[in-house]
Design an enzyme around this catalytic site. Structure first.
Site, mmCIF file in Angstrom:
data_model
loop_
_atom_site.group_PDB
_atom_site.id
_atom_site.type_symbol
_atom_site.label_atom_id
_atom_site.label_comp_id
_atom_site.label_asym_id
_atom_site.label_seq_id
_atom_site.Cartn_x
_atom_site.Cartn_y
_atom_site.Cartn_z
ATOM 1 N N HIS A 48 -2.682 7.608 6.855
ATOM 2 C CA HIS A 48 -1.657 8.450 6.219
ATOM 3 C C HIS A 48 -2.259 9.757 5.714
ATOM 4 C CE1 HIS A 48 2.006 6.149 6.270
ATOM 5 N NE2 HIS A 48 1.446 5.078 5.749
ATOM 6 N N CYS A 50 5.475 -0.340 7.482
ATOM 7 C CA CYS A 50 5.158 0.836 6.663
ATOM 8 C C CYS A 50 6.411 1.243 5.895
ATOM 9 C CB CYS A 50 4.711 1.972 7.585
ATOM 10 S SG CYS A 50 4.298 3.485 6.693
ATOM 11 N N GLY A 101 0.838 -1.196 0.000
ATOM 12 C CA GLY A 101 0.000 0.000 0.000
ATOM 13 C C GLY A 101 0.872 1.244 0.000
HETATM 14 ZN ZN ZN Z 1 2.231 3.195 5.822
#
Ligand code: ZN
Length: 169
Positions: free
Chosen positions: A140, A94, A46
């Protein structure tokens, strides 16, 4: 298309609140192409526009397994509705907080509403990894990182590790 630089914690641009997309212009289309190239090169499952310093309400997700054909989903102006009361836990990572993984608890099921590249509005119930992924990317767009969801102690441990990894690099 171009691979863009992914911002890393603690870059202040990761804390920007992203603005709604009013029109899918050729610039926005190019941005999404760049995001896809950047995410696949990383590789990641992602990427939010915020992570490459473009504060637009856009993220992309592809959670297809390695042996499955890729399945890129583009979410423009996404919304999360009706989060379930029951929670699920995933070990999250992340691209903006490289090499740090930690368990994060989030609603197990959500309803997502978003626009695609053609401006068509979609609404779908999501669960499992997809529900977690969407909530992570949605964060985010609000300037929130997954480490913000950790307890103070766990966050300090994660940041210490990040610091060590950086010094070793
Ligand atoms: Zn992230």
């Amino acid at each position: 298309m171009a691979i863009r630089t992914i911002l890393h914690y603690p870059d202040p641009r990761l804390r920007q609140k992203a603005q709604p997309v009013t029109n899918v212009t050729p610039e926005i289309q190019r941005l999404i192409e760049d995001m896809a190239e950047t995410m696949y090169a990383a590789p990641g499952v992602g990427l939010a526009a915020t992570q490459i310093g473009e504060p637009h309400r856009i993220f992309i997700v592809d959670i297809a397994a390695e042996d499955e054909p890729s399945n890129l989903m583009v979410f423009i102006n996404p919304e999360i509705l009706d989060p379930s009361e029951d929670l699920s836990v995933y070990s999250e990572g992340c691209l903006s907080v490289p090499e740090i993984y930690a368990d994060v608890e989030r609603p197990a099921r959500i309803r997502a509403r978003w626009q695609d590249l053609d401006g068509t509005v979609h609404e779908e119930d999501m669960e499992g990894l997809m529900a977690t992924c969407l909530q992570h990317e949605m964060d985010h767009l609000e300037g929130i990182l997954f480490i913000d969801h950790l307890s103070r102690l766990k966050r300090q441990m994660a940041l210490k590790k990040l610091d060590k990894l950086r010094k070793a690099a």
